[in-house]
Write a protein that holds these residues in place. Structure first.
Motif, PDB file in Angstrom:
ATOM      1  N   UNK A  20     -21.315  12.323 -88.562  1.00  0.00           N
ATOM      2  CA  UNK A  20     -21.938  11.134 -87.973  1.00  0.00           C
ATOM      3  C   UNK A  20     -23.218  11.492 -87.227  1.00  0.00           C
ATOM      4  N   UNK A  21     -23.246  12.700 -86.659  1.00  0.00           N
ATOM      5  CA  UNK A  21     -24.432  13.127 -85.930  1.00  0.00           C
ATOM      6  C   UNK A  21     -24.359  12.769 -84.461  1.00  0.00           C
ATOM      7  N   UNK A  22     -25.359  13.201 -83.706  1.00  0.00           N
ATOM      8  CA  UNK A  22     -25.387  12.971 -82.262  1.00  0.00           C
ATOM      9  C   UNK A  22     -25.611  11.493 -81.956  1.00  0.00           C
ATOM     10  N   UNK A  23     -24.798  10.972 -81.090  1.00  0.00           N
ATOM     11  CA  UNK A  23     -24.924   9.573 -80.710  1.00  0.00           C
ATOM     12  C   UNK A  23     -25.940   9.404 -79.583  1.00  0.00           C
ATOM     13  N   UNK A  24     -26.579   8.258 -79.553  1.00  0.00           N
ATOM     14  CA  UNK A  24     -27.568   7.961 -78.519  1.00  0.00           C
ATOM     15  C   UNK A  24     -26.842   7.432 -77.281  1.00  0.00           C
ATOM     16  N   UNK A  25     -27.269   7.892 -76.131  1.00  0.00           N
ATOM     17  CA  UNK A  25     -26.672   7.423 -74.882  1.00  0.00           C
ATOM     18  C   UNK A  25     -25.516   8.294 -74.418  1.00  0.00           C
ATOM     19  N   UNK A  26     -25.386   8.456 -73.103  1.00  0.00           N
ATOM     20  CA  UNK A  26     -24.290   9.247 -72.534  1.00  0.00           C
ATOM     21  C   UNK A  26     -24.046   8.805 -71.103  1.00  0.00           C
ATOM     22  N   UNK A  27     -22.840   9.102 -70.623  1.00  0.00           N
ATOM     23  CA  UNK A  27     -22.451   8.695 -69.270  1.00  0.00           C
ATOM     24  C   UNK A  27     -22.769   9.766 -68.225  1.00  0.00           C
ATOM     25  N   UNK A  28     -22.183  10.953 -68.434  1.00  0.00           N
ATOM     26  CA  UNK A  28     -22.423  12.040 -67.486  1.00  0.00           C
ATOM     27  C   UNK A  28     -22.624  13.363 -68.224  1.00  0.00           C
ATOM     28  N   UNK A  29     -23.520  14.162 -67.671  1.00  0.00           N
ATOM     29  CA  UNK A  29     -23.726  15.521 -68.160  1.00  0.00           C
ATOM     30  C   UNK A  29     -23.414  16.464 -67.007  1.00  0.00           C
ATOM     31  N   UNK A  30     -22.673  17.527 -67.314  1.00  0.00           N
ATOM     32  CA  UNK A  30     -22.300  18.488 -66.272  1.00  0.00           C
ATOM     33  C   UNK A  30     -22.746  19.880 -66.700  1.00  0.00           C
ATOM     34  N   UNK A  31     -23.421  20.576 -65.792  1.00  0.00           N
ATOM     35  CA  UNK A  31     -23.825  21.956 -66.049  1.00  0.00           C
ATOM     36  C   UNK A  31     -23.197  22.855 -64.991  1.00  0.00           C
ATOM     37  N   UNK A  32     -22.742  24.009 -65.454  1.00  0.00           N
ATOM     38  CA  UNK A  32     -22.038  24.961 -64.600  1.00  0.00           C
ATOM     39  C   UNK A  32     -22.935  26.186 -64.397  1.00  0.00           C
ATOM     40  N   UNK A  33     -23.067  26.621 -63.133  1.00  0.00           N
ATOM     41  CA  UNK A  33     -23.992  27.710 -62.814  1.00  0.00           C
ATOM     42  C   UNK A  33     -23.307  28.847 -62.064  1.00  0.00           C
ATOM     43  N   UNK A  34     -23.839  30.055 -62.284  1.00  0.00           N
ATOM     44  CA  UNK A  34     -23.414  31.223 -61.515  1.00  0.00           C
ATOM     45  C   UNK A  34     -24.191  31.227 -60.200  1.00  0.00           C
ATOM     46  N   UNK A  35     -23.824  32.120 -59.301  1.00  0.00           N
ATOM     47  CA  UNK A  35     -24.467  32.179 -57.984  1.00  0.00           C
ATOM     48  C   UNK A  35     -25.968  32.435 -58.076  1.00  0.00           C
ATOM     49  N   UNK A  36     -26.405  33.165 -59.113  1.00  0.00           N
ATOM     50  CA  UNK A  36     -27.832  33.481 -59.260  1.00  0.00           C
ATOM     51  C   UNK A  36     -28.619  32.368 -59.957  1.00  0.00           C
ATOM     52  N   UNK A  37     -27.967  31.232 -60.231  1.00  0.00           N
ATOM     53  CA  UNK A  37     -28.651  30.100 -60.851  1.00  0.00           C
ATOM     54  C   UNK A  37     -28.641  30.108 -62.361  1.00  0.00           C
TER      55      UNK A  37
END
Length: 247
Positions: free
Chosen positions: A188-205
């Motif tokens: 189907x492919x990537x859908x347009x629109x999203x609710x939340x995006x979450x990124x996870x980081x280490x202490x050094x960014x």
């Protein structure tokens, strides 16, 4: 002496005529070959849209051909067709030069993630496919994560979650999500629109991981999708409220 000279002249004349005829025949033969070559049509080469599949899974060409487009270019522009229609009722030989892509008749299995080329040859056509092979069940290592950033898809605002307990609980939820590749979503492919995006980081960014709409990529599913989404919204709204109170 006179007779000898006449014979010699005739012999030389015969040799010259033979050479001329030989050259003429050679030229005519070459012209005939060129004409024959010009009437032989080259194979039409279709370049197909990229296919996303999982490693360790057997796929039939007829399975992945549905919804896949094949295109070739002419002086007047491009010509586009469904691959499933192009290969229907045709004898096509499929090959790949990559050892990590195991071929068996009109089926293939990728041993590990990567990008592979697959070529099908018919009598008058050739089909070139690019396979992007991903992990059937992606592994996550969030042991180095110390904070998260949640961004809203509605207004673009974001919050930073640094509380160790909240970060640890969220990471545990992601590791237990048991994400699985879904071929139907990939097609189907990537859908347009999203609710939340979450990124996870280490202490050094350094970014360690990312999810969009509760999944790492649009072609993965999880039985915990709704749970992760609800928890993400809760954390986002709590942090937003805390920021508002702090002001």
């Amino acid at each position: 002496m006179w007779r000898v000279s006449i014979k010699e002249k005739n012999r030389k004349r015969a040799i010259a005529m033979g050479l001329v005829l030989g050259i003429a025949c050679s030229m005519l033969h070459g012209t005939a070959i060129d004409a024959k070559k010009s009437t032989v049509k080259k194979k039409v080469i279709y370049k197909c849209s990229k296919l996303i599949v999982a490693d360790g899974t057997k796929y039939k060409i007829s399975q992945v051909a549905k919804g896949t487009r094949g295109r070739y270019w002419t002086d007047q522009g491009s010509v586009d067709h469904q691959l499933s229609k192009l290969i229907k009722n045709k004898k096509v030989k499929w090959i790949s030069r990559d050892r990590n892509l195991k071929m068996k008749g009109a089926s293939f299995t990728a041993k590990k993630p990567g990008t592979y080329k697959l070529t099908g040859t018919a009598k008058k056509e050739k089909y070139q496919l690019t396979l992007e092979v991903v992990s059937k069940k992606p592994k996550t290592d969030l042991s180095q994560v110390t904070y998260m950033v949640i961004r809203s898809g509605s207004d673009g605002s974001s919050v930073k979650i640094q509380d160790p307990d909240l970060v640890r609980d969220f990471c545990a939820m992601i590791c237990a999500a048991d994400y699985t590749f879904d071929h139907k979503l990939a097609k189907k492919g990537r859908r347009v629109g999203w609710n939340y995006a979450v990124k996870f980081y280490a202490a050094n960014g350094e970014e360690q991981y990312a999810i969009l709409n509760s999944v790492p990529e649009y072609y993965y599913t999880s039985s915990k999708y709704a749970e992760i989404h609800a928890h993400t919204a809760k954390l986002f709204n709590q942090e937003k409220e805390a920021q508002h109170i702090a002001k």
